[in-house]
Design an enzyme around this catalytic site. Structure first.
Site, short mmCIF file in Angstrom:
data_model
loop_
_atom_site.label_atom_id
_atom_site.label_comp_id
_atom_site.label_asym_id
_atom_site.label_seq_id
_atom_site.Cartn_x
_atom_site.Cartn_y
_atom_site.Cartn_z
CG ASP A 35 1.31 -3.17 9.90
OD1 ASP A 35 2.37 -2.71 9.25
OD2 ASP A 35 0.38 -3.71 9.66
NE ARG B 192 -2.27 -4.20 -1.94
CZ ARG B 192 -1.90 -3.97 -0.52
NH1 ARG B 192 -0.99 -4.25 0.20
NH2 ARG B 192 -2.97 -2.75 -0.31
NE ARG C 213 -7.92 -5.53 3.92
CZ ARG C 213 -6.99 -5.18 2.64
NH1 ARG C 213 -5.85 -5.97 1.99
NH2 ARG C 213 -7.44 -4.43 1.78
CG ASP D 155 4.74 -7.36 8.12
OD1 ASP D 155 5.85 -7.89 9.19
OD2 ASP D 155 3.98 -8.49 7.70
CB THR E 204 2.57 0.61 5.98
OG1 THR E 204 1.71 0.31 6.68
CG2 THR E 204 3.95 0.20 7.53
N GLY F 206 0.42 -0.87 0.03
CA GLY F 206 -0.55 -0.31 -0.29
C GLY F 206 0.99 1.02 0.15
CG ASP G 274 -2.02 -0.28 8.09
OD1 ASP G 274 -2.82 0.61 7.56
OD2 ASP G 274 -1.87 -1.44 7.28
#
Ligand code: ADP
Ligand code: F6P
Length: 332
Positions: free
Chosen positions: A141, A84, A183, A115, A137, A23, A139
């Site tokens: 994460d 992707r 997500r 990740d 990212t 992303g 996120d």
């Protein structure tokens, strides 16, 4: 820095590749710019690879110069494009990608992504490619770093949207359910929930409240005189439209759901994102010049550093319930 891997008898690096993968995130361009300009400053050749691992596998590459990144620091998205790439998940794809890096004589491949992209980079490192990773990212994460490029811009976008939704919801004395991205991770939900003054936040990492408990809470809040309730739901929990319907049916309070979606991934990067992106891009090139191999750029305890890629990916993500507790206390 822990466990710095330095190439024995390292020859002076001459050529590097850079790609963005997964992303996109605001600030990726600032990171590309920093990599390209720092590399050129030190007489390294830079190959820009389009569409992440897809472009590496198909040879969609171009040499970059200092002007290739002019006028990009303020732009969202990624000038190198991103994708992707399912082929990179296969052993054949990974072998092919590694051999292309060798054919291109890349002394290092800089991977800007999250990740998943880092796992691709790890596979390349196991096949002899010097993989240097920059966390990009929205996120947040990646357990190895306290900051990932794009997060600040994304949460400010989410907070701004929540402010606007709150205006109209308060006027109509409605309840709002706002679904934000994430997500597998609830950082955007927690940060935008805290900064937007949410009554409840539902995240994928924790079972948290059931929908029934959320509804009970809204009824109690109304009885206490709250005119407006804001429920932030992370994408990974989902079901925001059906939650809104249930709330309306069981409380009688008009409720609207808004899914913020991809607007959180766009926009001009904030100063915080440009700063981290610029320093991480610069530091990545320093690692390459120092002969270090397979590193991830990180931000920890207020400092920029780097760590071993394999070790970075082995760190378990832990859920910190502290922020959720603060949200609940501040929502009384
Ligand atoms: P992000 O990097 O933002 O987490 P993805 O999880 O979609 O995004 O990963 C981006 C790309 O990285 C994938 O499309 C794939 O090409 C590659 N990738 C992801 N996971 C792996 C893996 N375990 N092994 C090899 N490549 C991977
Ligand atoms: O980049 C991370 C992310 O924005 C997640 O928060 C979200 O779940 C996912 O990407 C959406 O991906 P796509 O753009 O493929 O719909």
């Amino acid at each position: 820095m822990s466990n710095v891997n330095v190439r024995e008898n390292a020859k002076k690096p001459k050529k590097i590749g850079v790609l963005t993968s997964g992303g996109d995130a605001p600030g990726m361009n600032a990171a590309i710019r920093a990599v390209v300009r720092s590399a050129i400053f030190h007489d390294l050749k830079v190959i820009g690879i389009k569409r992440g691992y897809d472009g590496l596998l198909s040879g969609d590459i171009e040499e970059m110069n200092a002007h290739s990144v002019s006028d990009t620091i303020q732009r969202g998205g990624t000038i190198l494009l991103t994708a992707r790439c399912p082929e990179m998940m296969t052993e054949e794809g990974q072998e092919k990608a590694a051999s292309i890096c060798k054919i291109l004589s890349l002394d290092a491949l800089v991977v800007i992504g999250g990740d998943g992209s880092f796992h691709g980079a790890l596979e390349l490192s196991r096949r002899g490619v010097n993989a240097i990773c920059i966390p990009g990212t929205i996120d947040l994460d990646l357990a190895c770093t306290e900051y990932t490029i794009g997060f600040d811009t994304a949460i400010n976008t989410a907070m701004d949207a929540i402010n606007k939704i709150r205006d109209t919801s308060s006027s109509h004395e409605r309840c709002s359910v706002v679904e934000v991205m994430g997500r597998h991770a609830g950082f955007i939900a927690l940060w935008s929930g805290l900064t937007g003054g949410a009554e409840e936040v539902l995240v994928p990492e924790s079972e948290g409240k059931t929908k029934e408990e959320v509804i009970e809470q809204i009824i109690e809040n109304r009885a206490k005189g709250k005119k407006h309730n804001l429920i932030v739901v992370a994408e990974g929990v989902g079901g925001s439209a059906s939650l809104a319907k249930q709330i309306e049916q069981l409380t009688g309070i008009e409720t609207r759901a808004t899914i913020l979606g991809h607007l959180q991934r766009g926009g001009s990067p904030s100063a915080v994102d440009r700063m981290h992106a610029s320093i991480m891009g610069y530091t990545a090139v320093q690692c390459i010049l120092n002969g270090e191999t397979n590193r991830v750029m990180i931000y920890k305890d207020g400092k920029h550093a780097s760590m071993d890629l394999e070790q970075a990916l082995a760190i378990e993500k832990s859920y910190n319930g502290e922020m959720y507790n603060i949200i609940k206390i501040l929502a009384i």
